[in-house]
Design an enzyme around this catalytic site. Structure first.
Site, PDB file in Angstrom:
ATOM      1  N   LYS A  50      -5.074   2.203  -2.882  1.00 46.82           N
ATOM      2  CA  LYS A  50      -5.416   2.546  -1.502  1.00 46.82           C
ATOM      3  C   LYS A  50      -5.483   1.293  -0.635  1.00 46.82           C
ATOM      4  O   LYS A  50      -5.912   0.232  -1.085  1.00 46.82           O
ATOM      5  CB  LYS A  50      -6.766   3.270  -1.484  1.00 46.82           C
ATOM      6  CG  LYS A  50      -7.311   3.581  -0.102  1.00 46.82           C
ATOM      7  CD  LYS A  50      -8.691   4.215  -0.233  1.00 46.82           C
ATOM      8  CE  LYS A  50      -9.344   4.403   1.131  1.00 46.82           C
ATOM      9  NZ  LYS A  50      -9.714   3.097   1.744  1.00 46.82           N
ATOM     10  N   LYS A  84      -5.920  -4.919  -3.427  1.00 40.97           N
ATOM     11  CA  LYS A  84      -4.671  -5.190  -4.150  1.00 40.97           C
ATOM     12  C   LYS A  84      -4.221  -6.630  -3.973  1.00 40.97           C
ATOM     13  O   LYS A  84      -3.903  -7.322  -4.939  1.00 40.97           O
ATOM     14  CB  LYS A  84      -3.543  -4.276  -3.657  1.00 40.97           C
ATOM     15  CG  LYS A  84      -3.742  -2.808  -3.883  1.00 40.97           C
ATOM     16  CD  LYS A  84      -2.522  -2.019  -3.454  1.00 40.97           C
ATOM     17  CE  LYS A  84      -2.107  -2.276  -2.017  1.00 40.97           C
ATOM     18  NZ  LYS A  84      -3.143  -1.968  -1.024  1.00 40.97           N
ATOM     19  N   LYS A  93       1.365  -5.666   6.259  1.00 36.17           N
ATOM     20  CA  LYS A  93       0.360  -6.618   6.734  1.00 36.17           C
ATOM     21  C   LYS A  93       0.765  -8.048   6.387  1.00 36.17           C
ATOM     22  O   LYS A  93       0.283  -9.001   6.994  1.00 36.17           O
ATOM     23  CB  LYS A  93      -1.013  -6.314   6.131  1.00 36.17           C
ATOM     24  CG  LYS A  93      -1.621  -4.983   6.543  1.00 36.17           C
ATOM     25  CD  LYS A  93      -3.096  -4.914   6.202  1.00 36.17           C
ATOM     26  CE  LYS A  93      -3.399  -5.184   4.746  1.00 36.17           C
ATOM     27  NZ  LYS A  93      -2.819  -4.203   3.818  1.00 36.17           N
ATOM     28  N   ASP A 150       0.773   4.089  -0.381  1.00 36.46           N
ATOM     29  CA  ASP A 150       1.439   5.369  -0.178  1.00 36.46           C
ATOM     30  C   ASP A 150       2.798   5.389  -0.875  1.00 36.46           C
ATOM     31  O   ASP A 150       3.834   5.145  -0.271  1.00 36.46           O
ATOM     32  CB  ASP A 150       1.614   5.640   1.316  1.00 36.46           C
ATOM     33  CG  ASP A 150       2.073   7.064   1.582  1.00 36.46           C
ATOM     34  OD1 ASP A 150       2.247   7.816   0.602  1.00 36.46           O
ATOM     35  OD2 ASP A 150       2.249   7.424   2.752  1.00 36.46           O
TER      36      ASP A 150
END
Length: 264
Positions: free
Chosen positions: A11, A16, A39, A123
């Protein structure tokens, strides 16, 4: 010859990039880190600054060379960021597709690094973000989660994507948020997915402190317990050969599992 090609999913905001950068910094052999999150912050703490992304470079230079997009980071890591479109414009996953094509064209993998790590936005449903698995750039997947509802829910959806793409799950990384029964609930969740918790990363103020300096914990606090946990994690990953087709829960099963376990 490359020993491991792994993809780290989870998520958004679960840690991560922090996990990827610190395990890369902990591995003392050739490592190639590929940030697949729009990002573009995966490699910041390895290089010490934000690096130009592949998409940004290609906007300004139609014929880039490898040195335009590849940067050396801490502990001799090689670092790349795929980048993404302008906010609100275009598909972010498209950046991953373009980036991987360019890296192949430029021979970025010709040196055969021992470890390749893809840091991927959570995702996996989106075609672009499934590229590391769908195009077989990565051989195994690790999911980062905490014991929080939304983090586990996302992890379960990622497991569904892995199964649909015939990918192999290497394990769950518990990035602790200090919620009640956290390790127990994540461990039970891993069992239901037919895998195991391969590492438990405690919550630590050293993470924020080192990231404030644009460095990894492993670089700033090499002798800390936190750094040792990242070293243990990458060793477990490199030694791991227990790869499985995950068995994700259906929505009702997940709800029943989470709330009954929390209530207990």
């Amino acid at each position: 010859m490359t020993k491991k090609k792994i993809a780290i999913y989870g998520k958004g905001g679960i840690g991560k990039s922090t996990t990827v950068s610190n395990i890369a910094a902990s591995y003392d052999n050739s490592t190639f880190v590929i940030g697949c999150d729009p990002k573009s912050d995966t490699t910041r703490t390895l290089v010490g600054k934000r690096i130009p992304t592949i998409l940004d470079t290609m906007r300004n230079n139609k014929n880039p060379v490898l040195d335009d997009v590849l940067y050396e980071g801490f502990n001799n890591t090689l670092c790349v960021e795929s980048g993404g479109p302008e906010p609100g414009v275009g598909c972010a996953g498209r950046g991953v597709i373009v980036a991987m094509k360019l890296l192949n064209q430029l021979g970025a993998f010709d040196s055969n690094p021992e470890l390749v790590i893809y840091d991927v936005l959570g995702d996996v449903v989106c075609g672009g973000f499934s590229v590391p698995l769908r195009e077989e750039y990565a051989d195994e997947v690790y999911i980062v989660t905490s014991g929080e509802y939304m983090s586990l829910y996302a992890a379960n959806n990622i497991a569904k994507g892995i199964r649909k793409l015939n990918g192999k799950l290497g394990g769950i990384i518990c990035n602790c948020r200090n919620v009640e029964n956290e390790v127990e609930i994540v461990s039970e969740f891993a069992k239901l997915l037919s895998t195991e918790v391969i590492g438990i990363i405690p919550r630590s103020p050293l993470v924020q402190s080192s990231e404030f300096q644009a460095k990894t914990v492993v670089e700033v606090y090499p002798d800390s317990d936190q750094s040792n946990e990242y070293r243990k994690l990458i060793k477990s990953i490199m030694d791991n050969d227990n790869l499985v087709a995950p068995t994700p829960l259906e929505s009702e099963e997940f709800e029943k599992f989470f709330y009954s376990y929390v209530d207990n």
